[in-house]
Design a protein around this motif. Structure first.
Motif, mmCIF file in Angstrom:
data_model
loop_
_atom_site.group_PDB
_atom_site.id
_atom_site.type_symbol
_atom_site.label_atom_id
_atom_site.label_comp_id
_atom_site.label_asym_id
_atom_site.label_seq_id
_atom_site.Cartn_x
_atom_site.Cartn_y
_atom_site.Cartn_z
ATOM 1 N N UNK A 1 37.930 27.454 28.688
ATOM 2 C CA UNK A 1 37.343 28.827 28.523
ATOM 3 C C UNK A 1 36.139 29.110 29.441
ATOM 4 N N UNK A 2 35.253 28.279 29.328
ATOM 5 C CA UNK A 2 34.100 28.278 30.310
ATOM 6 C C UNK A 2 34.271 28.292 31.767
ATOM 7 N N UNK A 3 35.440 27.450 32.031
ATOM 8 C CA UNK A 3 35.704 27.488 33.499
ATOM 9 C C UNK A 3 36.429 28.982 33.875
ATOM 10 N N UNK A 4 37.249 29.353 32.871
ATOM 11 C CA UNK A 4 37.888 30.358 33.276
ATOM 12 C C UNK A 4 36.889 31.669 33.530
ATOM 13 N N UNK A 5 35.942 31.556 32.645
ATOM 14 C CA UNK A 5 34.900 32.640 32.641
ATOM 15 C C UNK A 5 34.119 32.812 33.987
ATOM 16 N N UNK A 6 33.974 31.443 34.437
ATOM 17 C CA UNK A 6 33.330 31.258 35.974
ATOM 18 C C UNK A 6 34.037 31.040 36.997
ATOM 19 N N UNK A 7 35.353 31.248 36.865
ATOM 20 C CA UNK A 7 36.235 30.798 38.024
ATOM 21 C C UNK A 7 35.974 31.508 39.076
ATOM 22 N N UNK A 8 36.537 31.035 40.349
ATOM 23 C CA UNK A 8 36.651 31.650 41.511
ATOM 24 C C UNK A 8 36.833 33.214 41.538
ATOM 25 N N UNK A 9 36.265 33.861 42.298
ATOM 26 C CA UNK A 9 36.712 35.537 42.172
ATOM 27 C C UNK A 9 38.154 35.818 42.503
ATOM 28 N N UNK A 10 38.744 34.901 43.199
ATOM 29 C CA UNK A 10 40.084 35.204 43.682
ATOM 30 C C UNK A 10 41.310 34.715 42.711
ATOM 31 N N UNK B 1 43.532 33.144 31.028
ATOM 32 C CA UNK B 1 43.567 34.256 31.627
ATOM 33 C C UNK B 1 43.146 35.478 30.880
ATOM 34 N N UNK B 2 42.912 36.544 31.829
ATOM 35 C CA UNK B 2 42.427 37.796 31.394
ATOM 36 C C UNK B 2 43.197 39.162 32.050
#
Length: 242
Positions: free
Chosen positions: A122-131, A180-181
């Motif tokens: 979850x934390x990785x997704x929240x801070x994922x690369x912008x693309x 995902x979001x």
């Protein structure tokens, strides 16, 4: 604002590789440490703070529904969707994508088991690369030819994907757990995606847009009597809900 978590537990398959055990028991109800796999995942989602989950059913669905009714749903809303004909993992996602609007979504194959608590995912997704549109849990496998092996760049973004090929280049595998979001849902809406399988049909369209989160915890696909026995032995010693 922190998004609520919603999850899709894929639990409709036949479990043919586990026969004869799965001739009378759906794969998602196979027990590890006297607890059905499906309940293990529900416990994990409750611990993660997930408030709503959707479970797809097909094979021996009456047993699955009965098991769901036995689960304490005071902390999580459990919904089911019956597939008269199996839609495939991507097909199930597509017809149920409105379930995830306004949330941080998870897709989980309920025939896997891990003691990863999914918080880092979850934390990785929240801070994922912008693309990136999707975040994938990965792990190190001892049997790469039987997994989807990923190659990534220095940012941990998937650049190549090898689905169950001979002599793949590496040992880092797709754990088939995704976060995902809304941006991912927008992609599905705009591309009118129609494939049936996430790994074979959807992921190749997302190369360069999949963030990875490497898990160092135990991860097993309960896909054969051998891995089932290994899981049962390992989880005598390990917590199911760390």
């Amino acid at each position: 604002m922190k998004l609520p978590i919603r999850a899709l537990l894929l639990a409709a398959g036949f479990g043919t590789r586990l026969r004869p055990l799965t001739l009378n028991t759906p794969k998602c109800l196979v027990s590890i440490s006297n607890k059905p796999l499906l309940h293990i995942w529900l416990d994990k989602l409750v611990n993660l703070g997930c408030k709503s989950t959707l479970i797809n059913t097909h094979y021996l669905s009456d047993q699955v529904n009965s098991s769901i009714r036995e689960y304490d749903n005071s902390k999580i809303n459990i919904y089911t969707t019956y597939e008269k004909t199996l839609l495939g993992t991507a097909g199930t996602l597509m017809v149920n994508r409105d379930f995830f609007r306004g949330s941080l979504g998870l897709i989980i194959h309920a025939d896997n088991i891990t003691n990863d608590n999914l918080e880092e995912l979850i934390d990785t997704h929240v801070n994922k690369s912008k693309d990136s549109l999707l975040t994938m849990l990965t792990f190190k496998t001892d049997n790469p030819s039987q997994c989807g092996i990923v190659e990534t760049n220095e940012k941990g973004v998937v650049t190549a994907f090898h689905e169950k090929t001979k002599n793949p280049p590496g040992f880092i595998a797709n754990g088939a757990i995704y976060a995902f979001d809304q941006s991912f849902l927008d992609f599905l809406d705009q591309t009118h995606f129609s494939g049936q399988d996430i790994s074979k049909d959807l992921l190749p369209k997302l190369l360069g847009r999949i963030q990875t989160c490497y898990s160092q915890t135990t991860f097993l696909d309960i896909g054969s009597p051998t891995t089932l026995s290994r899981a049962q032995e390992l989880w005598k010693k390990e917590s199911l809900n760390e």
